[in-house]
Scaffold this motif. Structure first.
Motif, PDB file in Angstrom:
ATOM      1  N   ARG A  26      -8.063  -0.306   0.278  1.00 46.26           N
ATOM      2  CA  ARG A  26      -7.590  -1.676   0.426  1.00 46.26           C
ATOM      3  C   ARG A  26      -6.494  -1.767   1.509  1.00 46.26           C
ATOM      4  O   ARG A  26      -6.368  -2.767   2.208  1.00 46.26           O
ATOM      5  N   TYR A  27      -5.725  -0.705   1.648  1.00 50.04           N
ATOM      6  CA  TYR A  27      -4.640  -0.694   2.628  1.00 50.04           C
ATOM      7  C   TYR A  27      -4.973   0.138   3.866  1.00 50.04           C
ATOM      8  O   TYR A  27      -4.086   0.513   4.635  1.00 50.04           O
ATOM      9  N   ARG A  36      -6.140   3.210   4.164  1.00 55.06           N
ATOM     10  CA  ARG A  36      -5.714   4.610   4.137  1.00 55.06           C
ATOM     11  C   ARG A  36      -6.793   5.443   3.465  1.00 55.06           C
ATOM     12  O   ARG A  36      -7.656   4.928   2.795  1.00 55.06           O
ATOM     13  N   VAL A  49      -7.446   1.667  -4.021  1.00 55.02           N
ATOM     14  CA  VAL A  49      -6.147   1.153  -3.560  1.00 55.02           C
ATOM     15  C   VAL A  49      -5.895   1.596  -2.127  1.00 55.02           C
ATOM     16  O   VAL A  49      -5.491   0.786  -1.281  1.00 55.02           O
TER      17      VAL A  49
END
Length: 83
Positions: A78-79, A81, A75
């Protein structure tokens, strides 16, 4: 849901600490104490029927192998980070 009044006694140091916390949250001392106690009581309560149903469904899907999960690392990646 009804409300019940109760008289409580706290030592002066506890009141001083709670007053500081109430000010930080821009609440009155009374409101802060009520909010804190109600929030704590809610944590001790049983989960709602909707939550239980949702969790039972997730457990069933996990056991069947049809539950899709995503790791925290995926996750975050995906962003853009990192952990």
């Amino acid at each position: 849901m009804g409300k019940t009044k109760k008289l409580i006694e706290l030592d002066d140091k506890a009141i001083e600490i709670l007053e500081k916390q109430a000010k930080l949250q821009k609440r009155s001392l009374k409101n802060y104490i009520e909010y804190t106690l109600e929030d704590t009581a809610a944590r001790f309560s049983e989960p709602s029927e909707a939550y239980k149903t949702m969790m039972d469904d997730m457990i069933k899907r996990d056991e069947e192998g049809s539950l899709k999960t995503t790791s925290v690392a995926e996750v975050l990646a995906r962003y853009g980070r990192k952990l």
